[in-house]
Design a protein around this motif. Structure first.
Motif, mmCIF file in Angstrom:
data_model
loop_
_atom_site.group_PDB
_atom_site.id
_atom_site.type_symbol
_atom_site.label_atom_id
_atom_site.label_comp_id
_atom_site.label_asym_id
_atom_site.label_seq_id
_atom_site.Cartn_x
_atom_site.Cartn_y
_atom_site.Cartn_z
ATOM 1 N N GLU A 1 0.824 -1.204 0.000
ATOM 2 C CA GLU A 1 0.000 0.000 0.000
ATOM 3 C C GLU A 1 0.866 1.265 0.000
ATOM 4 O O GLU A 1 0.549 2.249 -0.695
ATOM 5 C CB GLU A 1 -0.933 0.002 1.215
ATOM 6 C CG GLU A 1 -2.018 -1.061 1.191
ATOM 7 C CD GLU A 1 -1.503 -2.470 1.519
ATOM 8 O OE1 GLU A 1 -2.205 -3.443 1.193
ATOM 9 O OE2 GLU A 1 -0.392 -2.590 2.083
ATOM 10 N N GLN A 2 1.935 1.246 0.777
ATOM 11 C CA GLN A 2 2.842 2.393 0.783
ATOM 12 C C GLN A 2 3.496 2.580 -0.581
ATOM 13 O O GLN A 2 3.638 3.705 -1.066
ATOM 14 C CB GLN A 2 3.925 2.192 1.851
ATOM 15 C CG GLN A 2 3.463 2.395 3.276
ATOM 16 C CD GLN A 2 4.594 2.151 4.267
ATOM 17 O OE1 GLN A 2 5.172 1.070 4.313
ATOM 18 N NE2 GLN A 2 4.909 3.153 5.057
ATOM 19 N N ALA B 1 2.978 5.798 -3.063
ATOM 20 C CA ALA B 1 4.132 6.578 -3.502
ATOM 21 C C ALA B 1 4.188 6.666 -5.024
ATOM 22 O O ALA B 1 4.504 7.723 -5.596
ATOM 23 C CB ALA B 1 5.415 5.953 -2.962
ATOM 24 N N ILE B 2 3.874 5.563 -5.693
ATOM 25 C CA ILE B 2 3.899 5.545 -7.160
ATOM 26 C C ILE B 2 2.805 6.457 -7.717
ATOM 27 O O ILE B 2 3.035 7.222 -8.663
ATOM 28 C CB ILE B 2 3.733 4.100 -7.672
ATOM 29 C CG1 ILE B 2 4.993 3.283 -7.342
ATOM 30 C CG2 ILE B 2 3.473 4.077 -9.174
ATOM 31 C CD1 ILE B 2 4.855 1.796 -7.591
ATOM 32 N N LYS B 3 1.617 6.398 -7.131
ATOM 33 C CA LYS B 3 0.519 7.241 -7.611
ATOM 34 C C LYS B 3 0.793 8.716 -7.355
ATOM 35 O O LYS B 3 0.388 9.581 -8.145
ATOM 36 C CB LYS B 3 -0.786 6.806 -6.941
ATOM 37 C CG LYS B 3 -1.306 5.474 -7.461
ATOM 38 C CD LYS B 3 -2.634 5.097 -6.816
ATOM 39 C CE LYS B 3 -3.180 3.803 -7.424
ATOM 40 N NZ LYS B 3 -4.462 3.388 -6.801
ATOM 41 N N ALA C 1 7.917 8.617 -11.596
ATOM 42 C CA ALA C 1 9.006 7.809 -11.017
ATOM 43 C C ALA C 1 9.356 6.656 -11.959
ATOM 44 O O ALA C 1 8.480 6.075 -12.614
ATOM 45 C CB ALA C 1 8.599 7.272 -9.651
ATOM 46 N N THR C 2 10.637 6.307 -12.014
ATOM 47 C CA THR C 2 11.103 5.225 -12.888
ATOM 48 C C THR C 2 11.697 4.050 -12.123
ATOM 49 O O THR C 2 11.860 2.975 -12.682
ATOM 50 C CB THR C 2 12.168 5.739 -13.867
ATOM 51 O OG1 THR C 2 13.304 6.223 -13.129
ATOM 52 C CG2 THR C 2 11.613 6.871 -14.727
ATOM 53 N N LEU C 3 12.039 4.257 -10.848
ATOM 54 C CA LEU C 3 12.715 3.225 -10.065
ATOM 55 C C LEU C 3 12.265 3.283 -8.616
ATOM 56 O O LEU C 3 12.046 4.367 -8.065
ATOM 57 C CB LEU C 3 14.239 3.410 -10.143
ATOM 58 C CG LEU C 3 15.112 2.416 -9.357
ATOM 59 C CD1 LEU C 3 14.985 1.006 -9.912
ATOM 60 C CD2 LEU C 3 16.578 2.863 -9.384
ATOM 61 N N HIS D 1 5.554 -2.693 -11.530
ATOM 62 C CA HIS D 1 5.646 -3.013 -12.954
ATOM 63 C C HIS D 1 4.388 -2.588 -13.712
ATOM 64 O O HIS D 1 4.452 -2.264 -14.907
ATOM 65 C CB HIS D 1 5.909 -4.502 -13.136
ATOM 66 C CG HIS D 1 7.315 -4.893 -12.787
ATOM 67 N ND1 HIS D 1 7.746 -6.195 -12.742
ATOM 68 C CD2 HIS D 1 8.398 -4.136 -12.473
ATOM 69 C CE1 HIS D 1 9.024 -6.238 -12.420
ATOM 70 N NE2 HIS D 1 9.435 -4.997 -12.243
ATOM 71 N N LEU D 2 3.257 -2.570 -13.029
ATOM 72 C CA LEU D 2 2.029 -2.078 -13.670
ATOM 73 C C LEU D 2 2.168 -0.616 -14.076
ATOM 74 O O LEU D 2 1.505 -0.153 -15.007
ATOM 75 C CB LEU D 2 0.835 -2.246 -12.720
ATOM 76 C CG LEU D 2 0.254 -3.652 -12.582
ATOM 77 C CD1 LEU D 2 -0.828 -3.670 -11.506
ATOM 78 C CD2 LEU D 2 -0.326 -4.135 -13.918
ATOM 79 N N HIS D 3 3.031 0.096 -13.365
ATOM 80 C CA HIS D 3 3.237 1.530 -13.627
ATOM 81 C C HIS D 3 4.594 1.789 -14.284
ATOM 82 O O HIS D 3 5.090 2.927 -14.271
ATOM 83 C CB HIS D 3 3.117 2.313 -12.319
ATOM 84 C CG HIS D 3 1.762 2.222 -11.673
ATOM 85 N ND1 HIS D 3 0.732 3.082 -11.964
ATOM 86 C CD2 HIS D 3 1.269 1.333 -10.762
ATOM 87 C CE1 HIS D 3 -0.339 2.756 -11.261
ATOM 88 N NE2 HIS D 3 -0.042 1.703 -10.515
ATOM 89 N N ASN D 4 5.196 0.743 -14.851
ATOM 90 C CA ASN D 4 6.489 0.855 -15.540
ATOM 91 C C ASN D 4 7.600 1.371 -14.633
ATOM 92 O O ASN D 4 8.483 2.124 -15.068
ATOM 93 C CB ASN D 4 6.361 1.755 -16.779
ATOM 94 C CG ASN D 4 5.415 1.167 -17.817
ATOM 95 O OD1 ASN D 4 5.484 -0.020 -18.124
ATOM 96 N ND2 ASN D 4 4.519 1.996 -18.344
#
Length: 463
Positions: A132-133, A137-139, A144-146, A169-172
């Protein structure tokens, strides 16, 4: 190496000791300290004996590519971060990462966004980074790439790498795992799953930390074909062009030993026996051992090879416990914190070693009494980043008394080592909590270091 040293070949080449017998005193392995002479392959273009060792590592870790590291996991971290990013990229970083990750951020000109793990209120250590964290963070950072995570932590806390990687990986977003303390994971089902097998793009693991290899030896591993060439190119930058053949032979010997399944089975038996004996302890708590149930902690998984001995509420500090273990029982711990002492076990620990430890803990435990603790829940804060680490390079600041540095921007890293996690990083705003943490560590007898070397008296910051 031994065969060649006895062949009579005279070395008109490096290293400068020339395997001269007059130097032999039984402490330095001069006779087998070779270099890239004919027949001894090349680390950065392996096609012979070094390639054979890499292939053995790939089989044991079940990965497409394993690179030998002779300057520790640090070289692997620097190489992987640079190989997996472009300058200016946004990178998600677990805030409990090793200082080598922060150095990579600075060197590669990356923009970090931190994920702060929660704190286990019973032991005062970081818990797992949750899926969840990671997703949040990705959303919140769609560019972000990494994503960089430490799993396991120094204390053995493991995150759900499989689920986190699926989300990333869903968000590359690629995933790099600092798995320095998990080199032993593949060799027993009693240990957690390793990161690359759980889907991580790249992992770095230190053979010397939890397996029988020499200090400074590690592996950089991946299953991603497209990353093999970039990783190799960056290893040629960050890893020495004169690798130690003593170190590389230590890696080979370590990997050969790890094929001994019986040794690991006996190791788990010793750990289980130690666990049973820990149930006799009335006051001292050991994370996941004895009367402490790991299910009561917010961990995804836990590495039973780590022994985190808590002294919370016992009237002694971690430093005092470590001093007693060291001075009265001749037992040297791995790491000391104000509230606990960390001891690392490995497949090479003996039954006698475990007996000495439990006997020492029994004696100390009998002399302690538990005091009721009223520790409020700890809510870790995301540090405020005023500058990216790379923007701090070359900035002119001034040394400021620690107590006067609150609300100023740090131009250096401050950390306790081990574990090497920055208390404050370059570009972060210094808070009262940071100042208090430094004071608490030093008052507890724990050494605190900084880039410029004047902490705890002064810190280098922007006025």
């Amino acid at each position: 190496m031994k065969k060649y040293s006895k062949s009579g070949a005279y070395p008109f080449h490096m290293p400068g000791h020339k395997r001269n017998a007059l130097l032999y005193d039984g402490t330095m392995p001069y006779e087998i300290d070779l270099t890239e002479i004919d027949g001894f392959d090349n680390l950065h273009n392996a096609d012979g004996c070094i390639l054979e060792v890499q292939s053995l590592a790939e089989r044991l870790y079940n990965v497409r590519k394993a690179f030998l590291l002779v300057n520790g996991s640090t070289g692997g971290i620097l190489s992987a971060v640079r190989a997996m990013t472009n300058r200016g990229d946004k990178v998600l970083v677990a805030r409990n990462c090793h200082k080598s990750v922060y150095n990579a951020l600075e060197l590669c000109g990356l923009n970090p966004a931190y994920i702060v793990p929660n704190i286990d209120n019973n032991f005062g250590i970081n818990t797992s980074i949750t899926p969840e964290q990671a997703e949040s963070a990705i959303k919140n950072n769609p560019d972000a790439t990494l994503l960089i995570i430490t799993s396991p932590t120094y204390e053995g806390v493991v995150s759900d790498i499989e689920e986190i990687t699926k989300i990333a990986h869903l968000h590359n977003v690629r995933v790099l795992v600092d798995e320095a303390h998990g080199a032993h994971f593949p060799f027993s089902k009693a240990f957690p799953n390793e990161a690359v097998q759980s889907g991580a793009d790249v992992a770095v693991t230190s053979l010397h930390k939890t397996l029988p290899s020499l200090t400074q030896t590690a592996l950089l591993i991946t299953n991603k074909e497209e990353l093999i060439e970039p990783l190799a190119e960056n290893l040629a930058i960050f890893e020495t062009s004169s690798p130690s053949y003593v170190f590389m032979s230590a890696i080979e010997k370590c990997l050969e030993y790890c094929q001994n399944q019986k040794a690991f089975e006996e190791y788990i038996i010793r750990l289980n026996s130690f666990n049973e004996k820990c149930k006799e302890l009335k006051n001292i708590k050991i994370l996941g051992y004895g009367n402490d149930n790991i299910k009561n902690h917010s961990f995804f998984d836990f590495d039973i090879s780590k022994l985190t001995v808590s002294v919370r509420g016992l009237g002694i500090s971690g430093t005092q416990l470590a001093d007693r273990l060291r001075n009265e029982f001749n037992l040297e711990p791995e790491m000391v914190c104000s509230d606990y002492v960390l001891l690392i076990t490995t497949v090479c620990d003996t039954q006698d070693g475990f007996e000495r430890l439990i006997n020492a803990l029994r004696i100390i435990d009998s002399e302690c009494s538990v005091k009721e603790l009223n520790i409020p829940p700890i809510n870790p804060k995301v540090p405020r980043l005023a500058l990216n680490p790379s923007e701090c390079y070359g900035r002119v600041g001034a040394f400021t008394k620690l107590e006067n540095s609150i609300n100023k921007i740090s131009l250096e890293y401050v950390w306790a080592y081990p574990p090497g996690i920055p208390i404050v990083a370059k570009g972060e705003v210094i808070t009262k909590e940071v100042v208090n943490a430094v004071k608490e560590q030093t008052e507890s007898g724990i050494s605190v270091y900084s880039t410029k070397g004047r902490v705890p008296e002064e810190i280098y910051c922007i006025i």
